[in-house]
Motif scaffolding. Structure first.
Motif, short mmCIF file in Angstrom:
data_model
loop_
_atom_site.label_atom_id
_atom_site.label_comp_id
_atom_site.label_asym_id
_atom_site.label_seq_id
_atom_site.Cartn_x
_atom_site.Cartn_y
_atom_site.Cartn_z
N PHE A 132 1.37 4.02 -2.82
CA PHE A 132 1.12 5.43 -2.49
C PHE A 132 2.32 6.29 -2.89
O PHE A 132 2.15 7.34 -3.51
N SER A 133 3.52 5.81 -2.56
CA SER A 133 4.69 6.65 -2.83
C SER A 133 4.92 6.81 -4.32
O SER A 133 5.51 7.78 -4.76
N PHE B 247 0.84 -1.20 0.00
CA PHE B 247 0.00 0.00 0.00
C PHE B 247 0.87 1.25 0.00
O PHE B 247 0.66 2.17 -0.80
N LEU B 248 1.86 1.25 0.89
CA LEU B 248 2.71 2.43 0.98
C LEU B 248 3.54 2.60 -0.28
O LEU B 248 3.75 3.73 -0.76
N LEU C 171 2.26 6.69 -6.57
CA LEU C 171 1.12 7.42 -7.12
C LEU C 171 1.16 8.90 -6.76
O LEU C 171 0.85 9.76 -7.59
N ALA C 172 1.55 9.19 -5.53
CA ALA C 172 1.42 10.57 -5.04
C ALA C 172 2.14 11.58 -5.93
O ALA C 172 1.54 12.57 -6.33
#
Lengths: 514, 964
Positions: free
Chosen positions: A416-417, A412-413, A419-420
């Motif tokens: 996220f890293s 997940f992280l 995608l962000a």
């Protein structure tokens, strides 16, 4: 730091392979011991390099003590140290699986694995274009042998296709290298990079053709659309531990694409800056889409895993195409998580699907729409599963979560890293953003179906016998990924500084050619 | 607020720790206690914070997670979070107690409670999240746990289908929410909840507002089972009843509402919000109520009614009015109490009677009077009967609809629909209660019902009591909590609302009466009709669930099959065509830009041109024959190779020429050995249809383009003046630096010896792989016999056939055999010569190794494998390993002396007898190369040659001793 450290990750597996051949296949304990020692040593080496590199500039090792422009150099920086570490972790996780039933399926399994590691490590370390080709050949040759390991019509058929396509790609690679040499007069990557901004127009065109052909060759290795259709067949028909190791091979292609595009055709490359970056981004987006469809339609667990590999490499190549340090950092985090999880999935496939040469692997059923009856009466049968199946099912669930990018695992992280930062860099990057989210959905659907059928629905599913030493590595990989959910600050810092380091191409050139 | 820091993080960790504890809970004690205890502890902490929270304070706690990306693990507990946390803990305790008696002891209870506690933690994580990414993190976690809980009885197909649907819908919604949260962060520049809540105008004015809103709505609507994602909830009722009561009515499905309330200050107030949230809510409200009316299963009625009530809440949130928010929050509390209580009652009935089918139940009032009373209270609350909490929030709802000012027809429509939905909810509540508890005692149920265990009734009783208390003394009981929660959402602009039973004779009261009356009439009129009906009336055959299933089939069947058809992975040719097409494209794209005039070639060397004509002819012939006559093709390609070798001589590169020549010979022979075992060509292939001819033409074109393009590239590259620094360095340094006059060899064993090390490794790997594959290969039956060509050569004379496979014919190749025997010692000597002189004159380890191999091959051909094996003991693996070790040792020797790997040393001197000597350490390296090459070639030779002494499995072998 000891200066001779960088060459050891290449020499050690080679030495191990030589010793294993000398020992002879019948001395199983000795051969196994050599494998284990080599892999543990590789892990220690990689850890030392990672720790050293986290504070140091790129380190250069000149083979044969010749000046860097003329001889061959090895270069360790944060990126290559990270890749070495991932490879070593993977290797150590795979080794116990090599000692089980697979040793009865052929010969030279363990030496070939060591040689594959030699090739992979070499490709990560070398700072010379032709030497890169050589190590690519080493790892490819080993992968040919490994993908053929165990024989059987299905495997041989898939492997021969794999070999043919990769030989063709290697030929292109060679042509590309010669063109780059013709254009810049050098094989040393740093020297090439230094030359690029000042090339004459004609030389630049030669360089561009060469770079294009090189990129094609690496895109084949990274299995990017439309050059990647060989992968699902090959990976799914290889034996499980080999397929798990292969998870790093596509990343070698990704690594080289990243390294060369940033170093040679990066922001400082004058008229050649960002050459083909948008193409990489577009191909990455399409690959993610294609791989998502593949994941959704996979009818074997092995194929599902193989298409997930495509999904991962498509994501990474797209992220490389953005050519921004923050996105690269996210991509590296994603890579560091997705490779171990893909490997875990392949290893699990070996524990879930019974290998029988006489028949096709057990099939996943097509999607069966839910019945019209709203729900049955509560079914109170109590079918307790054997402990080993419970363990395998928990591991499968965790792996699926990791690959889908759902919490609580670090997938997940990592997602996220990646995608962000994508949102900040224009429409192309935003397309990749959407594609990655959709890919996550496809993976979710596919794994949900597969898991439900295998562990909940199918009473007839035959599980092979599972041993502790086979489960432990998988559990280790998964726990590692769980740990990265909480322990994030230092790893993220490393990954981010690695990305910044490679994007500062002058730093690399300075280190190699002071 | 330092006093609150530590407990906040413990509060979120508590359920997870308890979840782990439940997993390893001793068998002696019931794991339900863990959950009860956790809930009680949680409530205690909330109670401790209550004074501050009710005053509008916010409990915050922060910890760096991925600080570089703006992701902190932060807790943000305000009145809104506290209200939901209260539900999570409060209903959690009751459900834990209930499940303790509901779930039979032989079920995997540890798994049940572990998952329930994990859910409790995840849900708390959502409501207490102070960072939107963290919120998504826990959001997805609840979807996963819910999946596992729905699939608790995975032996049943409906449970599996339901789990699958629920995960796909809510998990997919979660991914959308992730996208929305990232966009929010992108717009605001921070993922921190406080920062986001402070930048409402930035968000609403952003061009990305609509996309963000849609993504967040997709997340919220799917989680709260709102139209068009409502279909997963009724299916999810396959879960055990405590799960339905806890997750699927009281808490998890309210997460969507929570999310929208959380972002209400920054997202609400626009038309997009009103139409998006309001429409979804209205449709769910009506659709849920309508379908619920037609159900026969208690849990199905409750499930659809949940959809309907959530729709009501959504609609109020969607209005964008502050009173709507208060009403929504009030109804969240009320719905949680009466619905959880009803679910538990339904579970109790199921537990006792063995069925939940209305058609098989009846008159339970007499058999289980206490449960009946409690269910009647909660059911009346659901219907909105005065003196109960449902009535109050419904009144408030009516007041909100009356306040709608979006245009005449919308306002009127909303009011009418509200009354209609309320009427339907009265009708289905009546059906449920009357059908179950009144009328004659049904004798149809599988078990004879009685009162459930006392502790199963206690949670129901507590909740029913709460319904009554709130209904009668609303301001006392929920006033402060509601106020704190509403203040958290609305800030200072709290609307005027009064929590009391009697507001006077107002329009909402009129609407209530109308709804109540119409509901009763509807029930009485349709009672007998509904009693037998199976399906819902007036619902179009296209249901959302069908659409969903259709999409799933599309995604998992149709699309992949289409992709498979367009890009067939089974066909190598397609992939190679794509690869070469792309290569040609890349080259063409760049080459058209070539600025300079390509000069025509100058003087043409006639001899070389003829040689190349011949060579090209051979190559083209080989390509042409590859499919039809492999042997010819092989020979022709050998011819092309020879042309290349001669070219090297022509261009004064003796090293390359020698290597090329030997490589060409060895590979041709090895390939010939392999050809023997390939199947014969299929006769039908020769006849060509127009289609095959077209394909071949295409292949020809591709080959021409590739070849022509390659030639063009090479030509251009050669025209380009090569920056000669590197080659000059090699030539100048070969003797002084590398100690050899043969620059090619010095490059191979010194300048770029690392490449050579890699290349010999490649060779060795290939040999190992070939051996590994062929070891398990058995010839096909049709290629077992004497080869076609040999038969032809002997004129088909049966007497000349070998006795068994692998045997040599008597007198076969007798003369060459003698010759070979005579020549081979000299050939070996020559090989050694090549090796030793390599550093200064043409030669070297590679060539020498090939020469030795050639001797072995010729011997094998002349005398047979057996003969050679009996006399020449070559252990190829040892040779390979030895070669590697030698090369490595040469390289590491330098390291021991403190120089980098593979640094060479050379020197010269004078010896008494031999004269001056000259030595370079690279010789050892070259020796290693030599050893590897010999080992490799021998291994391949053995692998191929042994095929002739093998037979397929199942066929008796003529010779049982398999060579090693």
């Amino acid at each position: 730091m000891m200066t001779w450290l960088p060459v050891l990750p290449i020499l050690l597996p080679l030495l191990a392979a030589a010793l294993q051949l000398l020992a002879g296949a019948h001395r199983r304990r000795r051969v196994a011991a050599v494998s284990v020692v080599s892999c543990v040593a590789l892990l220690v080496l990689a850890l030392v390099l990672v720790v050293d590199m986290s504070t140091a500039p790129p380190q250069v090792y000149r083979i044969g003590d010749w000046p860097a422009r003329f001889g061959i150099v090895l270069v360790v920086d944060r990126l290559s140290a990270l890749m070495l570490l991932i490879t070593a972790v993977l290797a150590l996780a795979v080794v116990p699986h090599l000692l089980g039933r697979w040793i009865y399926h052929g010969v030279y399994l363990q030496p070939l694995v060591q040689l594959l590691l030699c090739g992979v490590n070499g490709a990560f370390l070398t700072g010379d274009l032709f030497n890169l080709f050589v190590f690519f050949e080493v790892l490819l040759a080993a992968s040919y042998g490994l993908s053929l390991y165990g024989s059987g019509p299905r495997r041989v058929g898939a492997s021969l296709h794999y070999i043919a396509i990769n030989l063709a790609a290697s030929a292109l690679l060679l042509v590309g290298i010669s063109l780059v040499l013709a254009a810049t007069g050098s094989l040393n990557m740093a020297a090439i990079a230094r030359q690029v901004p000042q090339l004459t127009d004609n030389a630049r065109l030669l360089l561009h053709v060469g770079a294009g052909l090189l990129a094609l060759a690496f895109l084949v290795k990274a299995a990017i659309w439309p050059l990647g259709f060989w992968l699902p067949r090959t990976y799914s028909s290889a034996i499980a531990p080999v397929a798990a190791l292969f998870a790093i091979m596509t990343e070698v292609g990704v690594y080289v694409l990243l390294r060369l595009s940033v170093l040679v055709l990066g922001a400082d490359a004058g008229p050649s800056a960002r050459l083909g970056a948008d193409v990489l981004l577009a191909l990455g987006v399409v690959s993610v889409g294609v791989a998502t469809i593949g994941v959704l339609g996979a009818r074997e667990l092995g194929k599902l895993a193989a298409w997930s590999v495509l999904l991962s490499s498509g994501t990474l190549v797209g992220a490389i195409g953005v050519q921004q340090p923050l996105v690269t950092a996210g991509a590296l985090a994603y890579l560091a998580i997705s490779v171990p999880s893909l490997a875990a999935l392949f290893l699990l496939t070996g524990l879930i699907v019974d290998e029988q040469e006489t028949q096709e692997p057990q099939q996943l059923e097509p999607y069966d729409p839910a019945g019209d009856a709203l729900y049955e009466h509560e079914d109170e049968r109590d079918l307790r599963s054997p402990l080993s199946v419970v363990i395998v099912s928990v591991a499968f669930f965790a792996t699926a979560i990791l690959l889908t990018g759902l919490p609580p695992f670090a997938g997940f992280l990592a997602k996220f890293s990646l995608l962000a930062p994508l949102l900040n860099y224009g429409v192309g990057a935003q397309c990749l953003f959407a594609a990655i989210l959709l890919g996550g959905f496809g993976t979710l659907v596919a794994f949900c179906r597969a898991g439900i059928q295998i562990f909940w629905a199918d009473d007839q599913w035959v599980f092979p016998r599972v041993r502790g030493r086979n489960v432990l590595p998988v559990a280790g990989l998964l726990l590692l990924c769980l740990a990265f959910s909480a322990w994030t600050v230092a790893p993220w810092h490393y990954v981010e500084s690695a990305a910044q380091q490679i994007h500062a191409a002058a730093l690399y050139q300075q280190a190699v050619l002071p | 607020m330092d006093w609150s820091h530590a407990p906040a993080v413990w509060l979120i960790l508590l359920p997870f720790v308890a979840s782990g504890l439940a997993a390893i809970w001793p068998r002696r004690w019931h794991p339900g206690y863990v959950m009860t205890g956790t809930g009680a502890l949680g409530l205690a902490v909330l109670g401790w914070w209550a004074p501050g929270l009710l005053d509008g304070e916010v409990v915050r706690w922060q910890h760096a997670w991925m600080p570089a990306l703006g992701l902190d693990f932060s807790l943000y507990i305000d009145g809104l979070a506290a209200l939901f946390a209260l539900l999570v803990f409060g209903i959690g305790i009751l459900v834990a107690i209930y499940a303790r008696y509901y779930m039979p002891a032989h079920y995997p209870l540890k798994r049940f409670y572990t998952l329930m506690l994990a859910f409790m933690g995840a849900m708390l994580g959502i409501v207490m999240a102070g960072n939107v990414i963290q919120l998504v993190f826990f959001w997805e976690l609840t979807s996963l746990v819910s999946f596992l809980l729905i699939g608790y009885w995975h032996q049943g197909e409906s449970a599996r289908d339901a789990a699958r649907t629920a995960l796909i819908v809510t998990g997919g919604g979660g991914l959308c929410l992730l996208g929305g949260a990232l966009l929010l962060g992108h717009i605001v520049g921070s993922y921190d909840l406080g920062a986001i809540l402070a930048s409402g105008d930035t968000i609403r004015n952003s061009p990305l507002y609509e996309v963000t809103l849609v993504l967040i709505l997709l997340g919220a609507l799917s989680k709260s089972a709102q139209f068009p994602f409502h279909f997963w909830l009724p299916q999810a009722m396959s879960a055990p009843t405590p799960v339905s009561a806890y997750l699927h009515s009281a808490t998890m499905v309210k997460a969507g509402v929570f999310l929208l309330l959380r972002f209400w200050p920054v997202l609400a107030g626009t038309d997009a919000w009103f139409w998006g949230v309001g429409t979804a809510g209205l449709v769910s409200l009506l659709l849920g109520a309508w379908i619920a009316t037609f159900q026969q299963d208690l849990k199905a009625i409750l499930a659809y009614s949940t959809i309907s009530h959530l729709g009501l809440i959504m609609m109020m949130v969607g209005f964008g009015s502050t009173l709507g928010v208060v009403a929504a929050l009030f109804h969240v509390i009320n719905h949680a109490t009466f619905k959880a209580s009803l679910f538990m009652a339904a579970g109790a009935i199921d537990h006792e009677a063995g069925t939940r089918d209305l058609r098989r139940l009846g008159g339970l009032r007499r058999l289980m009077p206490i449960t009946a009373t409690l269910a009647l209270i909660s059911g009346a609350a659901m219907a909105g009967v005065p003196l109960l909490n449902g009535f109050l929030s419904k009144e408030m709802f009516f007041a909100v609809t009356l306040g709608s000012d979006y245009g005449t027809w919308v306002d009127t429509g909303v009011v009418l629909f509200a009354v209609l939905a309320a009427g339907l909810s009265v009708a289905y509540s009546l059906r449920l209660l009357v059908g179950t508890f009144f009328g004659p005692v049904s004798l149809d149920s599988p078990r004879s019902p009685g009162e459930p265990p006392r502790w199963m009734r206690v949670p129901i009783a507590l909740l029913s009591l709460l319904c009554l208390l709130v209904g009668i003394l609303p301001a006392r009981v929920v006033g402060p909590v509601l106020h704190a929660a509403a203040a958290a959402v609305l800030g200072a602009e709290l609307p005027v609302y009064s929590l009391q039973l009697w507001h006077g004779f107002t329009w909402p009261l009129v609407m209530s009466i109308a709804a109540f009356a119409s509901g009763c009439v509807f029930y009485v009129v349709t009672r007998s009709y509904l009693a037998e009906r199976e399906a819902t009336a007036w619902i179009a055959p296209v249901s959302a669930r069908r659409v969903f299933e259709w999409v799933m089939v599309m995604l998992t069947e149709t699309l992949p099959r289409w992709q498979q058809a367009v890009f067939p992975a089974r066909h190598l040719q397609v992939q190679l065509r794509v690869l070469f097409g792309m290569a040609a494209g890349v080259a063409a794209l760049v080459l058209v830009q070539f600025a300079w005039q390509v000069p025509a070639p100058g003087r043409i060397d006639v001899g070389l041109a003829v040689l190349w004509l011949v060579g090209s002819g051979c190559a083209i012939g080989a390509a042409r024959q590859a499919k039809f006559h492999r042997m010819t093709a092989l020979m022709l390609s050998g011819g092309a190779g020879l042309a290349v070798a001669i070219t090297f001589v022509w261009l004064s590169a003796p090293d390359l020429a020698a290597t090329q020549l030997l490589v060409e010979s060895v590979t041709t022979v090895l390939l010939l050995l392999g050809l023997r075992w390939l199947p014969k060509r299929i006769p039908g292939l020769v006849r060509s249809s127009p289609r095959t001819r077209r394909r071949r033409l295409g292949d020809f074109l591709i080959a021409s383009v590739a070849g022509g393009g390659m030639g063009m590239l090479a030509y251009l590259a050669m025209l380009h003046p090569l920056p000669d620094a590197v080659s000059r360095f090699f030539i100048e340094n070969a003797l002084p630096g590398g100690g050899g006059r043969n620059v090619v060899n010095v490059i191979l064993v010194d300048f770029r010896s690392f490449d050579t090390l890699g290349e010999i490794t490649v060779l060795a790997i290939v040999a190992l792989s070939i051996y590994g594959v062929l070891r398990r290969f058995r010839p096909a039956n049709e290629s077992l016999g004497t080869p076609h060509l040999r038969l032809q050569a002997k004129g088909g004379d049966p007497a000349m056939r070998p006795a068994h496979p692998g045997a040599t014919l008597p007198g076969f190749m007798a003369v060459p055999a003698r010759l070979v025997l005579l020549v081979s010692p000299f050939a070996l000597l020559f090989a050694v010569h090549l090796l030793v002189r390599g550093h200064n004159l043409p030669g070297g380890g590679f060539v020498a190794g090939l020469a030795v191999t050639l001797v072995l091959i010729v011997l094998c051909m002349a005398r047979g494998v057996r003969w050679v094996e009996a006399r020449v003991r070559v252990a190829p693996l040892r040779w390979i390993a030895f070669g590697w070790l030698l090369a490595l040792a040469t390289g590491t020797g330098a390291m021991l002396l403190g120089r980098p790997f593979l640094t060479s040393w050379h020197g010269s001197g004078t010896l008494p007898v031999l004269g001056t000597w000259h030595f370079a350490s690279a010789l050892f390296f070259d020796l290693g190369v030599f050893a590897v090459v010999v080992g490799v070639a021998t291994l391949i030779l053995i692998a191929l040659a042994h095929q002739s002494v093998r037979a397929p499995i199942g066929v008796v072998r003529h010779d049982d001793t398999e060579p090693t």
